[in-house]
Design an enzyme around this catalytic site. Structure first.
Site, PDB file in Angstrom:
ATOM      1  N   HIS A 159     -30.487  15.859 -61.214  1.00 44.61           N
ATOM      2  CA  HIS A 159     -29.560  16.019 -60.538  1.00 44.61           C
ATOM      3  C   HIS A 159     -27.586  15.559 -60.956  1.00 44.61           C
ATOM      4  O   HIS A 159     -26.933  16.084 -60.436  1.00 44.61           O
ATOM      5  CB  HIS A 159     -29.754  17.103 -58.782  1.00 44.61           C
ATOM      6  N   ASP A 187     -19.202  13.192 -61.081  1.00 39.61           N
ATOM      7  CA  ASP A 187     -20.425  13.856 -60.150  1.00 39.61           C
ATOM      8  C   ASP A 187     -20.912  14.679 -61.409  1.00 39.61           C
ATOM      9  O   ASP A 187     -20.666  15.243 -62.163  1.00 39.61           O
ATOM     10  CB  ASP A 187     -19.216  15.134 -59.769  1.00 39.61           C
TER      11      ASP A 187
HETATM   12  O1  F6P Z   1     -27.525  15.022 -56.167  1.00 38.62           O
HETATM   13  C1  F6P Z   1     -27.460  14.019 -55.381  1.00 38.62           C
HETATM   14  C2  F6P Z   1     -28.591  13.921 -54.572  1.00 38.62           C
HETATM   15  O2  F6P Z   1     -28.971  12.952 -54.545  1.00 38.62           O
HETATM   16  C3  F6P Z   1     -29.577  14.635 -54.055  1.00 38.62           C
HETATM   17  O3  F6P Z   1     -31.123  14.350 -54.025  1.00 38.62           O
HETATM   18  C4  F6P Z   1     -29.758  15.360 -52.483  1.00 38.62           C
HETATM   19  O4  F6P Z   1     -30.454  16.396 -52.221  1.00 38.62           O
HETATM   20  C5  F6P Z   1     -28.315  15.038 -52.209  1.00 38.62           C
HETATM   21  O5  F6P Z   1     -27.261  14.165 -53.023  1.00 38.62           O
HETATM   22  C6  F6P Z   1     -28.055  13.742 -51.025  1.00 38.62           C
HETATM   23  O6  F6P Z   1     -28.340  12.907 -50.669  1.00 38.62           O
HETATM   24  P1  F6P Z   1     -28.720  12.329 -49.643  1.00 38.62           P
HETATM   25  O7  F6P Z   1     -30.813  12.530 -50.577  1.00 38.62           O
HETATM   26  O8  F6P Z   1     -29.483  10.679 -49.853  1.00 38.62           O
HETATM   27  O9  F6P Z   1     -28.614  12.836 -48.000  1.00 38.62           O
END
Ligand code: F6P
Length: 493
Positions: free
Chosen positions: A157, A371
């Protein structure tokens, strides 16, 4: 289908009175996968968001969720450490310096193995397992070892860094080998897929042609062909469109504007509080526009939603101090009783409140320094059902590759950013409508269902012997120069 992701779509939250409840998890991954899983008959394996929580599998919002327990040490070393203080900054142009610790890597390997074992235990014979994101890059190979019968897809992602940066990782080869356990490795942009192929060529002895990598079979077994390609992610666009048409959401949008004193120009930023999002850059630009009298309070107001994120990681604590200091200074200087310059909200909000905020805004500011995609930009567009609103979008987002109609900016160039914000704030209705219509056509057509369908079709179709069109090979050969080598504007870095 079994989905494996670091987090479940809901987090277990401990309330003030000690009771617990499940709340929606933050981030783009959940927004994208939730509608896919609601439509599919499958299970989602993930962590509960809190340490040491043992929970049985349960059903929520039409999804079957299988919680995986992480100890406090694993959260510190695998999640906060290796995932978010090594891989995250490494994948985002080293905006913050990545830290390399062997005990973090050990925890990452251990936890990845547990996720792989959970998926191996749950998947039916020959099932599709879809692994998600940088926290779980070793899972594809570990899972293949346990269950060679499965069809394994992986989607990344976030950006995949250029070779010159990725090569800093002491465990770079193991990570690449982990990913090559999948049949299909998906990325947000062609540039990310190209970076990965280049890394494979340089760090392994494997043959890579175009998008395809040939991996020798185990113990003299048949070779496998792994495909790496771009599948730009999207949102449930029609859901946001429908939400923004609901009378109560429209009424809430008007109420928000009225509560802010009906400013002529309402600027909006919506981000996880993360150093990749360029929040300081945008607030600094806005502050200078106020100082120069090019915008003024109360005609202009900025609402900045900064949802709490990774609060135990030092770089995030430091960012919070910096952003809050900046907001305080600007409000102290330009605000008045009853009219602040910046409305700073350190909270998360449910989707219908977000739709009302998007509807209320005149200018949406997405100024990320790097991003993977940025789904907030797409949500804003999907919610602009009146073709009213301007999107200012960083060229360093995956979304910039797709969203022509936005005003593109380099957030490091504060003067350029100021000019663009001013242009957006003064844009004639006719130009605004033409740009927004173009944006909406794209976002409504390329929604999250199209994304998941195309990924799963590519995964199901198989790639053995697939011919890659010559133009793709060419594109991959030339397009992927490292990002982030240029100067980063002085104190704005
Ligand atoms: O897309 C990047 C990401 O790390 C996802 O894997 C995740 O759902 C989101 O950002 C939020 O991050 P975290 O799970 O560390 O709160």
């Amino acid at each position: 289908m079994v989905v494996v992701a670091n987090r479940l779509p809901v987090d277990l939250t401990v309330e003030e009175d000690g009771s617990t409840s499940w709340r929606r998890s933050p981030g783009g991954l959940v927004s994208a996968l939730e509608p896919v899983m609601q439509a599919a008959d499958g299970a989602w394996i993930g962590w509960t968001g809190s340490p040491d929580v043992e929970a049985e599998p349960f059903d929520a919002d039409d999804m079957h969720l299988v919680p995986l327990t992480l100890s406090a040490d694993e959260v510190a070393d695998y999640y906060e450490g290796f995932s978010n203080d090594t891989l995250w900054p490494l994948s985002h142009d080293v905006i913050s310096p990545p830290e390399f610790h062997r005990h973090w890597w050990d925890a990452y390997r251990r936890v990845n193995r547990r996720f792989a074992e959970a998926a191996a235990g749950l998947a039916a014979p020959g099932a599709v397992v879809w692994v998600h994101d940088y926290q779980l890059q070793l899972v594809p190979a570990l899972l293949r070892e346990l269950r060679p019968d499965l069809r394994i897809g992986y989607f990344h992602h976030i950006p995949f860094p250029p070779l010159e940066i990725f090569a800093q990782l002491p465990w770079r080869r193991q990570v690449v080998e982990g990913l090559l356990g999948a049949d299909l490795v998906g990325f947000q942009r062609a540039g990310d897929a190209g970076n990965f192929i280049r890394v494979v060529r340089r760090l392994t002895d494997l043959a890579a042609r175009g998008q395809l990598v040939t991996v020798p079979g185990h113990d003299g077994g048949e070779d496998r062909v792994v495909r790496a390609a771009a599948f730009p992610i999207s949102i449930d666009s029609s859901r946001f469109d429908a939400m923004a048409r609901r009378p109560e959401v429209r009424a809430r949008a008007e109420e928000i504007r009225a509560d802010l004193g009906n400013p002529a120009v309402l600027l909006l930023g919506v981000d996880r509080l993360d150093y990749t999002k360029g929040i300081r850059h945008r607030i600094k630009a806005y502050g200078e526009l106020l100082a120069e009298g090019r915008l003024s309070v109360p005609d202009a107001a900025l609402v900045q939603v900064a949802s709490p994120s990774r609060e135990n990681v030092e770089a995030y604590q430091q960012l919070r101090d910096e952003v809050e200091g900046l907001v305080g200074r600007i409000n102290g200087e330009f605000g008045a009783i009853g009219s602040a310059a910046v409305y700073y909200l350190h909270h998360s909000y449910p989707p219908d409140e977000m739709a009302a905020l998007y509807l209320a805004a005149d200018v949406m500011l997405v100024t990320s320094l790097r991003d993977g995609m940025n789904l907030v930009a797409k949500e804003f567009v999907a919610a602009c059902v009146d073709d009213r609103g301007v999107l200012v979008l960083s060229e360093f987002t995956g979304a910039a590759d797709e969203l022509s109609g936005a005003l593109l900016v380099n957030p490091h160039d504060i003067d350029g950013l100021k000019d663009t914000i001013e242009r957006a704030a003064r844009m004639e209705r006719k130009e605004m409508r033409a740009r927004m219509r173009k944006l909406r056509r794209r976002v409504l057509a390329d929604d999250v269902t199209k994304w998941s369908d195309s990924f799963l079709a590519a995964l199901g179709a198989g790639v053995d012997g697939a011919e890659v069109p010559e133009q793709d090979v060419d594109h991959l050969r030339h397009a992927h120069q490292p990002h982030g080598e240029g100067p980063r504007g002085g104190d704005d870095a």
